[in-house]
Design an enzyme around this catalytic site. Structure first.
Site, PDB file in Angstrom:
ATOM      1  N   ARG A   1       2.829 -10.070   8.038  1.00  0.00           N
ATOM      2  CA  ARG A   1       3.635  -9.691   8.956  1.00  0.00           C
ATOM      3  C   ARG A   1       4.153  -9.315   9.759  1.00  0.00           C
ATOM      4  O   ARG A   1       5.420  -8.970  10.914  1.00  0.00           O
ATOM      5  CB  ARG A   1       4.768  -9.031   7.869  1.00  0.00           C
TER       6      ARG A   1
ATOM      7  N   ARG B   1      16.115  -2.690  -3.220  1.00  0.00           N
ATOM      8  CA  ARG B   1      14.823  -2.899  -4.235  1.00  0.00           C
ATOM      9  C   ARG B   1      14.492  -3.476  -5.398  1.00  0.00           C
ATOM     10  O   ARG B   1      15.277  -2.832  -5.970  1.00  0.00           O
ATOM     11  CB  ARG B   1      13.843  -1.460  -3.803  1.00  0.00           C
TER      12      ARG B   1
ATOM     13  N   PRO C   1       1.208  -0.891   0.090  1.00  0.00           N
ATOM     14  CA  PRO C   1       0.318  -0.013  -0.225  1.00  0.00           C
ATOM     15  C   PRO C   1       0.869   1.101  -0.168  1.00  0.00           C
ATOM     16  O   PRO C   1       2.202   1.384   1.269  1.00  0.00           O
ATOM     17  CB  PRO C   1      -1.008  -0.043   1.380  1.00  0.00           C
ATOM     18  N   GLU C   2       0.796   1.859  -1.009  1.00  0.00           N
ATOM     19  CA  GLU C   2       1.562   3.249  -1.025  1.00  0.00           C
ATOM     20  C   GLU C   2      -0.096   4.329  -1.022  1.00  0.00           C
ATOM     21  O   GLU C   2      -0.882   4.355  -0.793  1.00  0.00           O
ATOM     22  CB  GLU C   2       1.993   3.660  -2.336  1.00  0.00           C
TER      23      GLU C   2
END
Length: 272
Positions: free
Chosen positions: A110, A261, A2-3
């Site tokens: 997580r 990344r 989610p950004e």
DNA sequence: AGTATCCTGGAA
DNA sequence: TTCCAGGATACT
């Protein structure tokens, strides 16, 4: 992950669903996900939500009398609005129960995500002041991007992921924005020519706006509060598109690693 | 400035 | 059975 576009979609829906509703109980099973501690967060029981805000990827749910619940979804967090009698959602770790029989569930595979009670406006200010300008507001100007890039020789991608400099850009939209602006993700910030700085400024806006328009990217775990996927995954130009032809020039999209990344780009369009 | 850490399901 | 994804932060 989610950004900004995913969190903004959630924020808009929460505004409709929880504002004006009273929290009558709080359930949780992983104490460390309630910050600073569960006892503090339990103070919200009996209060109403009065607003649904956001800074960067952090949701800011306002409570009556000055409190704010901050929720960060990190990598795999999801929020669902359900009836308390609905079948349980896997990996639910926190639930806000409302007076009308519904509840807001926070699921997180997580356990990196958290729910934080921010008790007063001074603490809230402290948190929000850590973030850079919001790309879709007037605080975000070309000068923000120009200063950010010109002051460092680090990879441009790494720079635009810094939440202290620009709020809300994450791995997906960083790759997309760089593709729009035709900048190689590893280009040192201070080596980006002025013309490209301008395009990056616009590219970030464009990538985020398209994400919001599609209600987010459901390429991993993201779902909206009703459990529905966003539609942006099929409109991605580079993210997770390695091996596919670039929609602009047909060159095969490459995947590399930048600062740890996964990073996707078109080797022809995006040159150093 | 670069790297380890948190954490776990699912892919290899 | 091992390894990877990755936002943010703590280290070195």
């Amino acid at each position: 992950m989610p950004e900004l576009p995913e969190v903004e979609t959630i924020r808009r829906d929460l505004e409709k669903e929880i504002v004006g509703h009273k929290i009558v109980d709080l359930w949780y099973d992983v104490p460390k996900m309630l910050q600073p501690n569960p006892a503090t967060v339990e103070k919200i029981i009996g209060k109403h939500f009065v607003s649904a805000g956001r800074i960067g990827k952090l949701l800011l749910l306002g409570l009556e009398n000055d409190g704010t619940i901050g929720i960060h979804l990190k990598l795999s967090g999801q929020l669902f609005i359900r009836k308390q009698t609905d079948k349980e959602d896997r990996f639910t770790h926190v639930a806000f129960k409302f007076e009308d029989g519904r509840e807001l569930r926070f699921t997180e595979v997580r356990k990196f995500g958290y729910v934080k009670l921010i008790e007063n406006s001074r603490d809230l200010k402290k948190i929000t002041s850590e973030y850079g300008p919001e790309p879709l507001t007037k605080d975000y100007t070309i000068d923000v991007v120009r200063k950010l890039l010109s002051k460092s020789s680090r990879a441009t991608k790494t720079l635009i992921l810094d939440q202290k400099k620009i709020a809300g850009v994450g791995n997906i939209y960083a790759d997309e924005a760089l593709w729009y602006s035709k900048i190689h993700p590893e280009t040192p910030g201070n080596a980006v020519p002025e013309k490209q700085v301008e395009e990056l400024y616009i590219g970030i806006i464009k990538a985020l706006e398209q994400g919001i328009e599609d209600r987010g990217t459901s390429i991993d775990d993201y779902l909206d509060i009703y459990g529905q996927p966003g539609k942006h995954a099929k409109n991605l130009n580079v993210f997770r598109q390695q091996g596919q032809p670039c929609s602009r020039c047909g060159t095969i999209i490459k995947k590399i690693r930048v600062n740890g990344r996964g990073t996707h780009y078109c080797p022809k369009c995006q040159t150093l």
